[in-house]
Scaffold this active site. Sequence first.
Site, PDB file in Angstrom:
ATOM      1  N   ASP A  10      44.575  47.610  35.528  1.00 43.66           N
ATOM      2  CA  ASP A  10      43.863  48.856  35.822  1.00 43.66           C
ATOM      3  C   ASP A  10      44.777  50.057  35.957  1.00 43.66           C
ATOM      4  O   ASP A  10      44.297  51.189  35.980  1.00 43.66           O
ATOM      5  CB  ASP A  10      43.016  48.675  37.084  1.00 43.66           C
ATOM      6  CG  ASP A  10      41.824  47.803  36.783  1.00 43.66           C
ATOM      7  OD1 ASP A  10      41.358  47.857  35.643  1.00 43.66           O
ATOM      8  OD2 ASP A  10      41.395  47.065  37.665  1.00 43.66           O
ATOM      9  N   HIS A  29      48.513  42.261  42.854  1.00 41.97           N
ATOM     10  CA  HIS A  29      47.421  41.376  42.460  1.00 41.97           C
ATOM     11  C   HIS A  29      47.498  40.122  43.320  1.00 41.97           C
ATOM     12  O   HIS A  29      48.592  39.658  43.634  1.00 41.97           O
ATOM     13  CB  HIS A  29      47.543  41.003  40.969  1.00 41.97           C
ATOM     14  CG  HIS A  29      46.281  40.461  40.414  1.00 41.97           C
ATOM     15  ND1 HIS A  29      45.953  39.140  40.534  1.00 41.97           N
ATOM     16  CD2 HIS A  29      45.246  41.067  39.776  1.00 41.97           C
ATOM     17  CE1 HIS A  29      44.783  38.948  39.972  1.00 41.97           C
ATOM     18  NE2 HIS A  29      44.332  40.102  39.512  1.00 41.97           N
ATOM     19  N   HIS A  84      38.942  45.852  43.949  1.00 42.60           N
ATOM     20  CA  HIS A  84      38.610  44.985  42.804  1.00 42.60           C
ATOM     21  C   HIS A  84      38.403  45.900  41.596  1.00 42.60           C
ATOM     22  O   HIS A  84      39.368  46.526  41.135  1.00 42.60           O
ATOM     23  CB  HIS A  84      37.378  44.173  43.190  1.00 42.60           C
ATOM     24  CG  HIS A  84      37.032  43.034  42.282  1.00 42.60           C
ATOM     25  ND1 HIS A  84      37.818  42.640  41.237  1.00 42.60           N
ATOM     26  CD2 HIS A  84      35.957  42.189  42.264  1.00 42.60           C
ATOM     27  CE1 HIS A  84      37.240  41.614  40.624  1.00 42.60           C
ATOM     28  NE2 HIS A  84      36.110  41.324  41.227  1.00 42.60           N
TER      29      HIS A  84
END
Length: 404
Positions: A339, A281, A242
């Site tokens: 990210d 994802h 996460h």
Amino acid sequence: LGNDVVDIRAFTKGTNMFTFDPGFVSTASCESKITFIDGEKGLLYYRGYPIEQLAEKSDYLEVCYLLIYGELPNAEQKKQFVDTVTKHTMVHEQLTWFFRGFRRDAHPMAMMVGVVGALSAFYQDSLEIADPEHRKVAIYRLISKIPTIAAMCYRYSNGLPFNFPRNDLSYAANFMHMMFATPCEKYEPNPVLVRALDRIFTLHADHEQNASTSTVRLAGSSGANPFACIAAGIACLWGPSHGGANEAVLKMLDEIGDVSNVAEFMEGVKAKKYRLMGFGHRVYKNMDPRAAIMKTTCDEVLRELGLENDPKFKLAMELEKIALNDPYFIEKKLYPNVDFYSGIVLSALNIPVSMFTVIFALARTVGWISHWNESLSDPNAKIGRPRQLYTGAARRDFVPVDKR
Ligand code: ACO
């Protein structure tokens, strides 16, 4: 309810029937008006506004207002909101004592969980949360104080004195000041870097029912103290699947070391020895829209700092190029997520890797608290209580210890 949504409440009421959906892959736990994601098309809207427009034309505190109240503020509302947030950035002096209990090498996320949870001892709000005005105060306190606590985590781990917030700076600039200013010289944050940080905050502000937001909603459903609920969200965010992903991306780039090792590394990914961090994802099966914006921001920051030839960035670009053209990744619909690039930007801003997830937590606090507020405003709100599929032993009789 619609073509692809089934409301099972009517079928299961009063029966023992339930759905089994590990990881909640196809189960909606709530209704929400805050954030819309279309993972197939790669769309992300906050309260109906595309993330691209907000990242380009708005700023983080305006986005906070939007997430909390549902509408963009007018000039007067914005001024009042910014003033209130700015004037509540100080934390109680006793809160600063908590830091001394941590080892100096404690992970900043460990300190975040502890210190934000400790806010619940200063604001014992649990009994008042039925009152919307009281919830509003908790929301303001959190958004105002979380950057102060985040910067304190950094300063403590580096053995530096805490910096007081500065009310003349913007939210992101003040955070940079609390992180990096020294008493010896006047600190003026670079506006290009401030804008980049503000954009990172905006892109991470909310993402509907991800693991940490669901954790906050679930904790909140029992009527728990809001600061304790946010501490639960921070704990959940910490994991590498996460919020820990941008930290993991930088570690991965360090391990690969050089562009010449990329091909071998990718073979290991395909052999499932490890994952390509910053890729994939649960919801996006197309480009993560935040990743595209982050990539542009990354370019701007590296150009501003003269780091265009930064080896880490070059390595990341090589990985991206190979992955986007590799049948393994194409078939599994694995694209870069936000990210993948945010770690490179944060690193260029001089923020150490161990602080990356803290920055994510700082930015996501508004999303968590907006969901917490939304769930408590629902007149039909229930305590969250998932079912389970029991797979343990059948009934059996107790055996005394001397007979086992
Ligand atoms: N690298 C290599 N293969 C991957 C990756 C990856 N990053 N992600 C998924 N896969 C593969 C899996 O091995 C699996 O293959 P299989 O079908 O042959 O078994 C398939 O893709 C599906 O993977 P799942 O784990 O079932 O997908 P899920 O939707 O549960 O996982 C997750 C999503 C956790 C984000 C995953 O893609 C991952 O671990 N990514 C790396 C970590 C990361 O970047 N996390 C950040 C998420 S964004 C955020 O939190 C802001």
